[in-house]
Scaffold this active site. Sequence first.
Site, short mmCIF file in Angstrom:
data_model
loop_
_atom_site.label_atom_id
_atom_site.label_comp_id
_atom_site.label_asym_id
_atom_site.label_seq_id
_atom_site.Cartn_x
_atom_site.Cartn_y
_atom_site.Cartn_z
N ASP A 91 0.86 -1.18 0.00
CA ASP A 91 0.00 0.00 0.00
C ASP A 91 0.90 1.23 0.00
O ASP A 91 1.37 1.67 1.04
CB ASP A 91 -0.91 -0.01 1.22
CG ASP A 91 -2.03 1.01 1.13
OD1 ASP A 91 -2.05 1.77 0.14
OD2 ASP A 91 -2.87 1.04 2.03
N ALA A 92 1.15 1.77 -1.19
CA ALA A 92 2.07 2.90 -1.34
C ALA A 92 1.42 4.11 -2.00
O ALA A 92 1.90 5.23 -1.85
CB ALA A 92 3.29 2.47 -2.16
N LYS A 93 0.35 3.88 -2.75
CA LYS A 93 -0.40 4.96 -3.42
C LYS A 93 0.53 5.87 -4.22
O LYS A 93 0.41 7.10 -4.19
CB LYS A 93 -1.22 5.76 -2.41
CG LYS A 93 -2.23 4.92 -1.63
CD LYS A 93 -3.01 5.75 -0.63
CE LYS A 93 -3.99 4.91 0.15
NZ LYS A 93 -3.33 3.99 1.11
N ARG A 94 1.44 5.27 -4.97
CA ARG A 94 2.38 6.04 -5.77
C ARG A 94 1.67 6.70 -6.94
O ARG A 94 0.65 6.21 -7.43
CB ARG A 94 3.51 5.15 -6.27
CG ARG A 94 4.36 4.49 -5.18
CD ARG A 94 4.97 5.48 -4.25
NE ARG A 94 6.01 4.89 -3.41
CZ ARG A 94 6.46 5.42 -2.30
NH1 ARG A 94 5.95 6.55 -1.85
NH2 ARG A 94 7.41 4.83 -1.60
N THR A 118 -0.64 -0.35 -4.65
CA THR A 118 -1.71 0.63 -4.86
C THR A 118 -1.12 1.88 -5.50
O THR A 118 0.00 2.29 -5.19
CB THR A 118 -2.41 1.00 -3.55
OG1 THR A 118 -1.45 1.56 -2.64
CG2 THR A 118 -3.08 -0.21 -2.92
#
Length: 267
Positions: A91-94, A118
Site C-alpha cells: 500500500d504505497a499509493k504512488r 496501490t
Amino acid sequence: MFMQKFRAAATSNRSTLCIGLDPDLARLPEHLPRDAAGIVQFNQAIIEATSDLVCAYKPNMAFYEALGSAGWLALKQTIASIPSHIPVLLDAKRGDIGSTAQAYASAAFDELGVDAITLSPYMGYDSLQPFLERADKTCFILCRTSNPGGDDVQNLLLDNGEPLFLKIAELVAKRWNSNHNCGLVVGATYPAEIATIHQRYPELPLLVPGVGSQGGDIEEVLAAAGEQAIINVSRSVLYASGGSSFAEAARKVAQAFLVPKQALNHP
C-alpha cells in the site's frame, strides 16, 4: 502473479480476507519495544497467527518509511516472513511521472519483491505506465476511497452527469488494463458504488478497505462484489488486544470476518 496467488490462497484458506500490516508504534503491545525491531516481532506474530486465514497481506509503506533505514529493513523482514504462497500487496499509493515513477516501480517490484501495489491515478496514464508494464504484477488504482474527504474530488460530476470515480473505473477497465493486471480500490463504506462498479466492470478485482474500524459492512461488500472483493482489515485485527496474547486475539477477530464469506459460499 498476484491474482494467481490470490486465487490459490483464497481457495485453500476459504477466504478473501487481506490483513493490512500497518504497525503503529504507539499501539504496539506493551511488552514489545517501540522501535523497528518491535514492529518486526509484532508483524511476525500476526502473520504466524493468521496465515491460514488470509488471501493476502498488505503492508502500508508509510508506517515503515517513518522509521528511516531501520523501517525499510523492518519492511523487508516483514515481507520475507510472509509465506511464499500468499501474495503481498504494497500500500504505497504512488503516482508520479517519468524516471520518478520508474524508480518507485523498481523499488516495489525489484527491491522489495512485492506482488502488487496501490497507485494514484491523478496524474494520468504516464504516471502509472512503469507499473502497468510489469505484466506479472498487479496494480490497484484508487477509485472510490473510504475516507469522507474522497467526496471532494471523486464525486465531482462530469459533463455526462456521472461522478469522476466512474470515469476512473472506465479508464482502468477500457484503456489501462491491456496486460490484464489492474484492479480498483473501492471503500467498503460505499457499497452502492461498489455494486455499480462491479456491474459495469466485473472483470476487475476490487481491493476493499474500510471494513471494521471505519464502519464498512462485510456482508454488504460481498453482496455488491462477490468473489472479486478482496476485503482488507487492519486495525480491528492488529490491535484486538494490547497484551501478550495479542496474536491469539488477532486470530479470533480475523476468524470472525470469515463467517460471512463462508456462509455465502456454503449455505
